[in-house]
Design a protein around this motif. Structure first.
Motif, PDB file in Angstrom:
ATOM      1  N   ASP A   1     -10.790  40.974  40.855  1.00  0.00           N
ATOM      2  CA  ASP A   1     -10.088  42.237  40.616  1.00  0.00           C
ATOM      3  C   ASP A   1      -8.990  42.526  41.644  1.00  0.00           C
ATOM      4  OD1 ASP A   1     -11.700  42.783  38.389  1.00  0.00           O
ATOM      5  OD2 ASP A   1     -13.274  43.640  39.657  1.00  0.00           O
ATOM      6  N   HIS A   2      -8.731  41.600  42.536  1.00  0.00           N
ATOM      7  CA  HIS A   2      -7.730  41.823  43.570  1.00  0.00           C
ATOM      8  C   HIS A   2      -6.319  41.491  43.070  1.00  0.00           C
ATOM      9  CE1 HIS A   2     -11.228  42.102  46.060  1.00  0.00           C
ATOM     10  NE2 HIS A   2     -10.568  42.071  47.202  1.00  0.00           N
ATOM     11  N   LEU A   3      -5.357  42.326  43.435  1.00  0.00           N
ATOM     12  CA  LEU A   3      -3.957  42.003  43.196  1.00  0.00           C
ATOM     13  C   LEU A   3      -3.501  40.966  44.225  1.00  0.00           C
ATOM     14  CD1 LEU A   3      -2.506  45.595  42.613  1.00  0.00           C
ATOM     15  CD2 LEU A   3      -2.889  43.842  40.867  1.00  0.00           C
ATOM     16  N   PRO A   4      -2.458  40.181  43.919  1.00  0.00           N
ATOM     17  CA  PRO A   4      -1.987  39.168  44.864  1.00  0.00           C
ATOM     18  C   PRO A   4      -1.697  39.713  46.256  1.00  0.00           C
ATOM     19  CG  PRO A   4      -0.987  38.795  42.734  1.00  0.00           C
ATOM     20  CD  PRO A   4      -1.760  40.082  42.621  1.00  0.00           C
ATOM     21  N   ALA A   5      -1.183  40.944  46.361  1.00  0.00           N
ATOM     22  CA  ALA A   5      -0.843  41.520  47.662  1.00  0.00           C
ATOM     23  C   ALA A   5      -2.070  41.685  48.550  1.00  0.00           C
ATOM     24  CB  ALA A   5      -0.149  42.865  47.479  1.00  0.00           C
ATOM     25  N   ARG A   6      -3.245  41.718  47.965  1.00  0.00           N
ATOM     26  CA  ARG A   6      -4.483  41.871  48.734  1.00  0.00           C
ATOM     27  C   ARG A   6      -5.127  40.521  49.053  1.00  0.00           C
ATOM     28  NH1 ARG A   6      -8.573  45.570  45.914  1.00  0.00           N
ATOM     29  NH2 ARG A   6      -9.609  45.287  47.941  1.00  0.00           N
TER      30      ARG A   6
ATOM     31  N   PHE B   1       2.929  25.566  42.008  1.00  0.00           N
ATOM     32  CA  PHE B   1       4.137  25.628  42.807  1.00  0.00           C
ATOM     33  C   PHE B   1       3.807  26.015  44.256  1.00  0.00           C
ATOM     34  CE2 PHE B   1       5.191  26.610  38.449  1.00  0.00           C
ATOM     35  CZ  PHE B   1       6.350  25.900  38.203  1.00  0.00           C
ATOM     36  N   GLN B   2       4.704  25.681  45.155  1.00  0.00           N
ATOM     37  CA  GLN B   2       4.533  26.073  46.558  1.00  0.00           C
ATOM     38  C   GLN B   2       4.524  27.586  46.708  1.00  0.00           C
ATOM     39  OE1 GLN B   2       7.398  24.323  49.213  1.00  0.00           O
ATOM     40  NE2 GLN B   2       6.864  25.648  50.921  1.00  0.00           N
ATOM     41  N   SER B   3       5.329  28.289  45.883  1.00  0.00           N
ATOM     42  CA  SER B   3       5.491  29.741  46.025  1.00  0.00           C
ATOM     43  C   SER B   3       4.488  30.540  45.198  1.00  0.00           C
ATOM     44  CB  SER B   3       6.917  30.137  45.631  1.00  0.00           C
ATOM     45  OG  SER B   3       7.210  29.703  44.313  1.00  0.00           O
ATOM     46  N   TYR B   4       3.457  29.870  44.670  1.00  0.00           N
ATOM     47  CA  TYR B   4       2.353  30.480  43.928  1.00  0.00           C
ATOM     48  C   TYR B   4       2.776  30.980  42.545  1.00  0.00           C
ATOM     49  CZ  TYR B   4       1.202  31.095  48.916  1.00  0.00           C
ATOM     50  OH  TYR B   4       1.064  30.930  50.257  1.00  0.00           O
ATOM     51  N   ASN B   5       3.880  31.771  42.459  1.00  0.00           N
ATOM     52  CA  ASN B   5       4.378  32.294  41.181  1.00  0.00           C
ATOM     53  C   ASN B   5       3.345  33.143  40.449  1.00  0.00           C
ATOM     54  OD1 ASN B   5       6.716  30.946  41.750  1.00  0.00           O
ATOM     55  ND2 ASN B   5       6.747  29.705  39.891  1.00  0.00           N
ATOM     56  N   LEU B   6       2.597  33.949  41.194  1.00  0.00           N
ATOM     57  CA  LEU B   6       1.683  34.900  40.578  1.00  0.00           C
ATOM     58  C   LEU B   6       2.441  36.170  40.214  1.00  0.00           C
ATOM     59  CD1 LEU B   6      -1.391  34.598  42.994  1.00  0.00           C
ATOM     60  CD2 LEU B   6      -0.946  33.320  40.884  1.00  0.00           C
ATOM     61  N   LEU B   7       2.008  36.846  39.163  1.00  0.00           N
ATOM     62  CA  LEU B   7       2.606  38.122  38.792  1.00  0.00           C
ATOM     63  C   LEU B   7       1.975  39.216  39.649  1.00  0.00           C
ATOM     64  CD1 LEU B   7       2.883  37.848  34.904  1.00  0.00           C
ATOM     65  CD2 LEU B   7       4.618  37.407  36.650  1.00  0.00           C
ATOM     66  N   PRO B   8       2.768  39.927  40.440  1.00  0.00           N
ATOM     67  CA  PRO B   8       2.198  40.859  41.420  1.00  0.00           C
ATOM     68  C   PRO B   8       1.454  42.039  40.823  1.00  0.00           C
ATOM     69  CG  PRO B   8       4.589  41.090  41.311  1.00  0.00           C
ATOM     70  CD  PRO B   8       4.242  39.866  40.513  1.00  0.00           C
ATOM     71  N   SER B   9       1.771  42.395  39.573  1.00  0.00           N
ATOM     72  CA  SER B   9       1.125  43.558  38.949  1.00  0.00           C
ATOM     73  C   SER B   9      -0.177  43.196  38.251  1.00  0.00           C
ATOM     74  CB  SER B   9       2.083  44.212  37.942  1.00  0.00           C
ATOM     75  OG  SER B   9       2.422  43.298  36.915  1.00  0.00           O
TER      76      SER B   9
ATOM     77  N   ALA C   1     -15.355  31.887  35.893  1.00  0.00           N
ATOM     78  CA  ALA C   1     -15.875  30.583  36.298  1.00  0.00           C
ATOM     79  C   ALA C   1     -14.776  29.758  36.955  1.00  0.00           C
ATOM     80  CB  ALA C   1     -16.450  29.846  35.096  1.00  0.00           C
ATOM     81  N   ALA C   2     -13.548  29.875  36.441  1.00  0.00           N
ATOM     82  CA  ALA C   2     -12.417  29.154  37.045  1.00  0.00           C
ATOM     83  C   ALA C   2     -12.150  29.665  38.450  1.00  0.00           C
ATOM     84  CB  ALA C   2     -11.178  29.310  36.172  1.00  0.00           C
ATOM     85  N   LEU C   3     -12.246  30.978  38.644  1.00  0.00           N
ATOM     86  CA  LEU C   3     -12.064  31.538  39.981  1.00  0.00           C
ATOM     87  C   LEU C   3     -13.202  31.112  40.910  1.00  0.00           C
ATOM     88  CD1 LEU C   3     -10.793  35.113  39.089  1.00  0.00           C
ATOM     89  CD2 LEU C   3      -9.546  33.403  40.439  1.00  0.00           C
ATOM     90  N   ALA C   4     -14.399  31.066  40.381  1.00  0.00           N
ATOM     91  CA  ALA C   4     -15.525  30.632  41.199  1.00  0.00           C
ATOM     92  C   ALA C   4     -15.356  29.174  41.619  1.00  0.00           C
ATOM     93  CB  ALA C   4     -16.827  30.817  40.422  1.00  0.00           C
ATOM     94  N   GLU C   5     -14.789  28.369  40.736  1.00  0.00           N
ATOM     95  CA  GLU C   5     -14.588  26.945  41.020  1.00  0.00           C
ATOM     96  C   GLU C   5     -13.670  26.729  42.226  1.00  0.00           C
ATOM     97  OE1 GLU C   5     -13.521  22.885  38.510  1.00  0.00           O
ATOM     98  OE2 GLU C   5     -12.880  24.825  37.746  1.00  0.00           O
ATOM     99  N   VAL C   6     -12.735  27.667  42.436  1.00  0.00           N
ATOM    100  CA  VAL C   6     -11.825  27.545  43.583  1.00  0.00           C
ATOM    101  C   VAL C   6     -12.240  28.463  44.722  1.00  0.00           C
ATOM    102  CG1 VAL C   6      -9.913  26.825  42.129  1.00  0.00           C
ATOM    103  CG2 VAL C   6     -10.190  29.256  42.648  1.00  0.00           C
ATOM    104  N   GLY C   7     -13.479  28.963  44.671  1.00  0.00           N
ATOM    105  CA  GLY C   7     -14.021  29.729  45.778  1.00  0.00           C
ATOM    106  C   GLY C   7     -13.613  31.182  45.833  1.00  0.00           C
ATOM    107  N   LEU C   8     -13.229  31.763  44.692  1.00  0.00           N
ATOM    108  CA  LEU C   8     -12.774  33.153  44.671  1.00  0.00           C
ATOM    109  C   LEU C   8     -13.592  34.011  43.712  1.00  0.00           C
ATOM    110  CD1 LEU C   8      -8.893  32.683  44.744  1.00  0.00           C
ATOM    111  CD2 LEU C   8     -10.374  33.364  46.624  1.00  0.00           C
ATOM    112  N   ALA C   9     -14.872  33.764  43.659  1.00  0.00           N
ATOM    113  CA  ALA C   9     -15.721  34.517  42.734  1.00  0.00           C
ATOM    114  C   ALA C   9     -15.680  36.017  43.003  1.00  0.00           C
ATOM    115  CB  ALA C   9     -17.160  34.010  42.824  1.00  0.00           C
ATOM    116  N   GLY C  10     -15.489  36.418  44.241  1.00  0.00           N
ATOM    117  CA  GLY C  10     -15.490  37.839  44.563  1.00  0.00           C
ATOM    118  C   GLY C  10     -14.118  38.477  44.609  1.00  0.00           C
ATOM    119  N   ARG C  11     -13.072  37.774  44.143  1.00  0.00           N
ATOM    120  CA  ARG C  11     -11.706  38.292  44.249  1.00  0.00           C
ATOM    121  C   ARG C  11     -11.053  38.526  42.895  1.00  0.00           C
ATOM    122  NH1 ARG C  11     -13.536  38.475  48.674  1.00  0.00           N
ATOM    123  NH2 ARG C  11     -12.562  37.897  50.664  1.00  0.00           N
TER     124      ARG C  11
END
Length: 251
Positions: A138-143, A93-101, A126-136
């Motif tokens: 443990d980050h919450l969406p707000a970060r 979705f355009q609005s991401y729809n991630l759960l903030p917690s 591995a899925a996060l690494a595939e989209v270039g977020l291997a180091g993120r």
């Protein structure tokens, strides 16, 4: 296995009844080949989002047939339709729809948990690494920046390895540089992994990343472009919008 990932045959969607009813889709027949990238465009109110929602099983057409691979969606009960969406369809979705917690890792793992499967941490990372977020992980969406949040949403949609990935304005809330990065990811998924992508967009630059552009007007397929470039898409869009405003478009 069919050659088409998604097929719509004589699909109509009407909201309301009588004189106040609105026809959002009007007898649309359209196919999306496996391993292809299709952009859907059209003036405001042309039925783009309704088309996407019906194709993805998020909305039911008033009449007509929708098939994912060899499976007919229109006759499925709600439980079977929900299971099919979880296993075979990804949606961004355009609005991401991630759960903030939840962390990025937990957001990506959510579709597997909802399906009653224990997500492998290695698979999620591995899925996060595939989209270039291997180091993120443990980050919450707000970060995370907007572009990073959209990449998390993309990883979440891909974690089940869906047959079709649908995007409703997935780059609409992003700056141009970040949007190009997300589009490059989508293009690579099609070219390198054979993913089928169907994306609604209003942006000619975004549409130019696709193999073809389908133009809707008044709920009907009006035109298509193959191997589009941004300038041609922009010119076609302006032409359709001006002709729609004067009532000159015949579908």
């Amino acid at each position: 296995m069919t050659t088409h990932a998604v097929q719509l045959t004589a699909v109509s969607r009407r909201y309301g009844a009588g004189g106040t009813g609105v026809t959002a889709l009007d007898d649309v027949t359209l196919a999306f080949p496996r391993g292809s990238f299709t952009a859907v465009m059209g003036p405001s109110g042309s039925g783009k989002s309704t088309l996407l929602q019906c194709a993805a099983g998020l909305d039911r057409p008033t009449s007509g047939s929708v098939r994912i691979g060899g499976t007919e969606l229109t006759g499925l009960g709600e439980r079977r339709l929900t299971l099919l969406r979880r296993a075979r369809i990804g949606f961004v979705f355009q609005s991401y729809n991630l759960l903030p917690s939840l962390t990025a890792e937990q957001n990506v793992a959510l579709p597997l948990r909802l399906a009653g499967r224990r997500p492998s941490r290695a698979r999620v990372r591995a899925a996060l690494a595939e989209v270039g977020l291997a180091g993120r992980a443990d980050h919450l969406p707000a970060r995370l920046s907007g572009g990073q949040q959209q990449r998390v949403a993309l990883a979440r949609a891909l974690i089940t390895r869906p047959e079709v990935l649908f995007g409703d304005e997935p780059t609409g809330a992003l700056d141009s540089t970040t949007a190009r990065g997300v589009l490059a990811l989508l293009r690579a998924l099609v070219d390198d992994e054979g993913q089928t992508v169907v994306m609604v967009t209003h942006d000619p630059v975004a549409a130019s990343a696709a193999d073809r552009v389908v133009f809707l007007v008044d709920g009907r397929v009006h035109d298509e472009l193959s191997a589009p470039d941004a300038e041609t898409v922009a010119a076609r869009t302006v032409s359709l919008e001006s002709r729609t405003a004067t009532g000159a478009v015949a579908c």
